[in-house]
Enzyme design. Structure first.
Site, PDB file in Angstrom:
ATOM      1  N   LYS A 153       0.845  -1.196   0.000  1.00  0.00           N
ATOM      2  CA  LYS A 153       0.000   0.000   0.000  1.00  0.00           C
ATOM      3  C   LYS A 153       0.880   1.246   0.000  1.00  0.00           C
ATOM      4  O   LYS A 153       1.771   1.391   0.851  1.00  0.00           O
ATOM      5  CB  LYS A 153      -0.812  -0.020   1.297  1.00  0.00           C
ATOM      6  CG  LYS A 153      -2.284   0.213   1.144  1.00  0.00           C
ATOM      7  CD  LYS A 153      -2.893   0.062   2.536  1.00  0.00           C
ATOM      8  CE  LYS A 153      -4.338   0.365   2.551  1.00  0.00           C
ATOM      9  NZ  LYS A 153      -4.858   0.408   3.915  1.00  0.00           N
TER      10      LYS A 153
HETATM   11  C1  E4P Z   1      -8.350   1.176   4.050  1.00  0.00           C
HETATM   12  O1  E4P Z   1      -7.540   0.470   3.519  1.00  0.00           O
HETATM   13  C2  E4P Z   1      -8.140   1.901   5.309  1.00  0.00           C
HETATM   14  O2  E4P Z   1      -7.373   1.089   6.154  1.00  0.00           O
HETATM   15  C3  E4P Z   1      -9.421   2.169   6.070  1.00  0.00           C
HETATM   16  O3  E4P Z   1     -10.553   1.751   5.364  1.00  0.00           O
HETATM   17  C4  E4P Z   1      -9.521   3.518   6.682  1.00  0.00           C
HETATM   18  O4  E4P Z   1     -10.739   3.613   7.362  1.00  0.00           O
HETATM   19  P1  E4P Z   1     -11.052   4.713   8.494  1.00  0.00           P
HETATM   20  O5  E4P Z   1     -11.426   5.977   7.805  1.00  0.00           O
HETATM   21  O6  E4P Z   1     -12.186   4.150   9.261  1.00  0.00           O
HETATM   22  O7  E4P Z   1      -9.792   4.858   9.306  1.00  0.00           O
END
Ligand code: E4P
Length: 229
Positions: free
Chosen positions: A82
Site C-alpha cells: 500500500k
Molecule cells: C483502508 O484500507 C483503510 O485502512 C481504512 O478503510 C480507513 O478507514 P477509516 O477511515 O475508518 O480509518
C-alpha cells in the site's frame, strides 16, 4: 464484490476466515498500532490464513518507499503493498508495479486521484468513503463515479471501497459496482443480521425439538413405547 476485513487483529481475521466470507485484509499503520503487534510478524501471521493482505509503507520519500515496498512484498506472496496517493507514493508505486508487485493506492478521495493511480498501474485504488461523509461529502458517490470512470476508460485497476462505517455502506458499494469493500469486524458481523433470520431459526429449532419430544421413546426391547397421556 469481494469482502475484506479492515483490521490487523488476528483473532478477528481468524474468525471471519472460518466463516468463509472474506477474501482479504487491509491494514494501515493505525490498525497495526491498535493490534499492538510487531508489523512484520503480524502481517506474516495474517498471510498464513488469508490471501490479499495490504501492508502499508511508512517512508516519506519515493526511493525509501521503493526499498520498503520491496521488503514488505518479500514478507509473503499474499502481500499487496500500500502506498499513499502522493507524488512520492505514486512514483514508488509505479516502480513496484513494474516489478510485478501488487500495489494498493490508499487515501484516495476523488476521481482524478483514482485516474493518477490507474496511470501508474495500481492493482487497487482505495477511495475512503467514510472520511468523505465525515466532511459532508457523499463518499459512496465518489466510489460510484470512480467505478464509472474506470469502466468508460477500460481501466483494470480494482476499486476497493474503504473507510466503511456501517452495513448500508457495504450495500451501496456493491450497488456502485465496487470490486471490493473493506470493513471493520463489527460491520462484517452486522451483515449477518436480520430479525426474520433470528426469529425464523428460533422457530425452526423449537418445532424440531417439539417433534423430537412427541416421538415414542424406544422400549428396552427396541420397540416403541407410546406416551402415557
Ligand atoms: C483502508 O484500507 C483503510 O485502512 C481504512 O478503510 C480507513 O478507514 P477509516 O477511515 O475508518 O480509518
Amino acid at each position: 464484490m469481494k469482502l475484506f476485513l479492515d483490521t490487523a487483529i488476528f483473532e478477528e481475521i481468524d474468525e471471519a476466515v472460518k466463516w468463509g466470507v472474506i477474501d482479504g485484509v487491509t491494514t494501515n499503520p493505525t490498525l497495526i498500532a491498535k493490534a499492538g503487534q510487531d508489523h512484520e510478524l503480524q502481517v506474516k501471521r495474517i498471510c498464513g490464513i488469508i490471501g490479499n493482505v495490504s501492508a502499508e509503507v511508512v517512508s516519506e520519500k519515493s526511493d525509501d518507499m521503493i526499498v520498503e515496498g520491496r521488503r514488505l512484498a518479500a514478507w509473503h506472496k499474499n502481500v499487496i503493498v500500500k502506498v499513499p496517493l502522493t507524488p512520492d507514493g505514486l512514483a514508488a508505486g509505479k516502480v513496484l508495479a513494474a516489478e510485478g508487485t501488487r500495489v494498493n493506492v490508499t487515501l484516495c478521495f476523488s476521481v482524478n486521484q483514482a485516474l493518477l493511480a490507474a496511470a501508474i498501474g495500481a492493482y487497487i485504488i482505495s477511495p475512503f468513503a467514510g472520511r468523505l461523509d465525515d466532511i459532508n461529502e457523499d463518499g459512496m458517490r465518489v466510489v460510484a463515479d470512480i467505478v464509472n470512470a474506470y469502466r468508460q476508460q477500460s481501466i483494470k485497476t480494482k476499486v476497493l471501497a474503504a473507510s466503511i462505517r456501517n452495513p448500508m455502506h457495504v450495500t451501496q458499494a456493491a450497488l456502485a459496482g465496487a470490486d471490493i469493500a473493506t470493513m471493520p469486524f463489527p460491520v462484517l458481523k452486522m451483515l449477518f443480521n436480520h430479525p426474520h433470520t433470528d426469529d425464523g431459526q428460533k422457530k425452526f429449532l423449537e418445532d424440531y425439538r417439539k417433534t423430537q419430544e412427541a416421538k415414542p421413546a424406544p422400549s428396552a426391547a427396541g420397540k416403541a413405547v407410546l406416551p402415557s397421556h
